[in-house]
Design an enzyme around this catalytic site. Structure first.
Site, PDB file in Angstrom:
ATOM      1  N   TYR A   5       0.840  -1.197   0.000  1.00 35.84           N
ATOM      2  CA  TYR A   5       0.000   0.000   0.000  1.00 35.84           C
ATOM      3  C   TYR A   5       0.883   1.258   0.000  1.00 35.84           C
ATOM      4  O   TYR A   5       0.729   2.142  -0.840  1.00 35.84           O
ATOM      5  CB  TYR A   5      -0.936  -0.017   1.211  1.00 35.84           C
ATOM      6  CG  TYR A   5      -1.769   1.225   1.346  1.00 35.84           C
ATOM      7  CD1 TYR A   5      -2.908   1.412   0.557  1.00 35.84           C
ATOM      8  CD2 TYR A   5      -1.443   2.214   2.264  1.00 35.84           C
ATOM      9  CE1 TYR A   5      -3.679   2.553   0.681  1.00 35.84           C
ATOM     10  CE2 TYR A   5      -2.207   3.360   2.392  1.00 35.84           C
ATOM     11  CZ  TYR A   5      -3.322   3.520   1.600  1.00 35.84           C
ATOM     12  OH  TYR A   5      -4.079   4.650   1.717  1.00 35.84           O
ATOM     13  N   LYS A  20       1.595   4.033  -3.091  1.00 34.90           N
ATOM     14  CA  LYS A  20       1.389   5.471  -2.929  1.00 34.90           C
ATOM     15  C   LYS A  20       2.662   6.245  -3.277  1.00 34.90           C
ATOM     16  O   LYS A  20       2.601   7.299  -3.903  1.00 34.90           O
ATOM     17  CB  LYS A  20       0.924   5.787  -1.502  1.00 34.90           C
ATOM     18  CG  LYS A  20      -0.488   5.295  -1.223  1.00 34.90           C
ATOM     19  CD  LYS A  20      -0.982   5.778   0.106  1.00 34.90           C
ATOM     20  CE  LYS A  20      -1.367   7.196   0.014  1.00 34.90           C
ATOM     21  NZ  LYS A  20      -2.696   7.604   0.170  1.00 34.90           N
ATOM     22  N   PRO A  70      -1.256  12.843   3.689  1.00 30.04           N
ATOM     23  CA  PRO A  70      -1.733  12.569   5.045  1.00 30.04           C
ATOM     24  C   PRO A  70      -1.136  11.287   5.601  1.00 30.04           C
ATOM     25  O   PRO A  70      -0.802  10.372   4.863  1.00 30.04           O
ATOM     26  CB  PRO A  70      -3.241  12.425   4.864  1.00 30.04           C
ATOM     27  CG  PRO A  70      -3.412  11.987   3.452  1.00 30.04           C
ATOM     28  CD  PRO A  70      -2.259  12.566   2.681  1.00 30.04           C
ATOM     29  N   VAL A  71      -1.019  11.256   6.908  1.00 28.60           N
ATOM     30  CA  VAL A  71      -0.600  10.049   7.606  1.00 28.60           C
ATOM     31  C   VAL A  71      -1.859   9.203   7.831  1.00 28.60           C
ATOM     32  O   VAL A  71      -2.848   9.377   7.120  1.00 28.60           O
ATOM     33  CB  VAL A  71       0.119  10.434   8.920  1.00 28.60           C
ATOM     34  CG1 VAL A  71       1.424  11.158   8.610  1.00 28.60           C
ATOM     35  CG2 VAL A  71      -0.757  11.302   9.811  1.00 28.60           C
ATOM     36  N   VAL A 114      -5.319   8.290   8.723  1.00 29.89           N
ATOM     37  CA  VAL A 114      -6.457   9.192   8.901  1.00 29.89           C
ATOM     38  C   VAL A 114      -7.512   8.561   9.813  1.00 29.89           C
ATOM     39  O   VAL A 114      -7.955   7.439   9.581  1.00 29.89           O
ATOM     40  CB  VAL A 114      -7.080   9.554   7.536  1.00 29.89           C
ATOM     41  CG1 VAL A 114      -8.243  10.513   7.713  1.00 29.89           C
ATOM     42  CG2 VAL A 114      -6.021  10.150   6.609  1.00 29.89           C
ATOM     43  N   SER A 170      -7.439   2.090   7.586  1.00 34.92           N
ATOM     44  CA  SER A 170      -6.966   2.952   8.674  1.00 34.92           C
ATOM     45  C   SER A 170      -7.757   2.708   9.945  1.00 34.92           C
ATOM     46  O   SER A 170      -7.196   2.665  11.043  1.00 34.92           O
ATOM     47  CB  SER A 170      -7.080   4.426   8.286  1.00 34.92           C
ATOM     48  OG  SER A 170      -6.243   4.711   7.192  1.00 34.92           O
TER      49      SER A 170
END
Length: 184
Positions: free
Chosen positions: A5, A9, A32-33, A35, A47
């Protein structure tokens, strides 16, 4: 590491930068880290599974690792601000804080002690992993005021309850019998 993943990205962003340069496009990226926060969709995403496993008892221990977290509303605001700010350029890291998994389960247990949240680390031999630094000054300069991670975790659990992914605990019942003399 076989973290496909994150690898995908990274490669996607690298490709976007190459294409933008080749075509003369002004690219701005918000990264973003992990979320958290209320779910918009009815299903649980990857997440949120990260948090849900601690609440449902499927994780008996927590990892000796760290993770950065951000509220979904902060991510949305970051995207709006970089889009609406003509001077915005480059990459923007979007995250409120970096926590050890032990801190995460501790926060969850404080707010929601009724769930079977793990209290032991899966790796009690090695030293506790230290959080890394995350620089979000560029987004703060645009006006993002990050939601505290404790609030993110609380709102995540409440959303999981509301969406039916997590049972809502019943309030403790007060015994009907009592001794009036002991109350005086």
């Amino acid at each position: 590491m076989q973290n496909w993943y994150c690898y995908a990205k990274t490669v996607a962003e690298q490709t976007a930068w190459e294409e933008a340069k080749e075509k003369g496009v002004d690219l701005v990226v918000v990264n973003p880290v992990l979320v958290l926060g209320p779910l918009l969709q009815p299903t649980v995403n990857a997440s949120i599974i990260h948090i849900l496993k601690y609440l449902k008892g499927s994780a008996k221990t927590y990892a000796n690792s760290v993770q950065a977290y951000v509220h979904v509303r902060d991510v949305a605001l970051a995207h709006i601000l970089v889009y609406e700010t003509p001077s915005a350029s480059g990459r923007y890291l979007c995250g409120e804080s970096v926590l050890h998994r032990g801190d995460v389960v501790e926060i969850l247990a404080t707010f929601f002690p009724e769930y079977p949240i793990p209290t032991r680390c899966s790796d009690e031999v090695k030293p506790r992993v230290k959080p890394y630094k995350l620089t979000t000054q560029k987004l703060q300069d645009l006006g993002v005021e990050f939601t505290p991670v404790k609030q993110c975790l609380y709102e995540t659990v409440k959303s999981l309850q509301e969406k039916g992914h997590l049972p809502v605990p019943k309030p403790q019942e007060v015994p009907l019998k009592f001794n009036l003399k002991s109350c005086l």
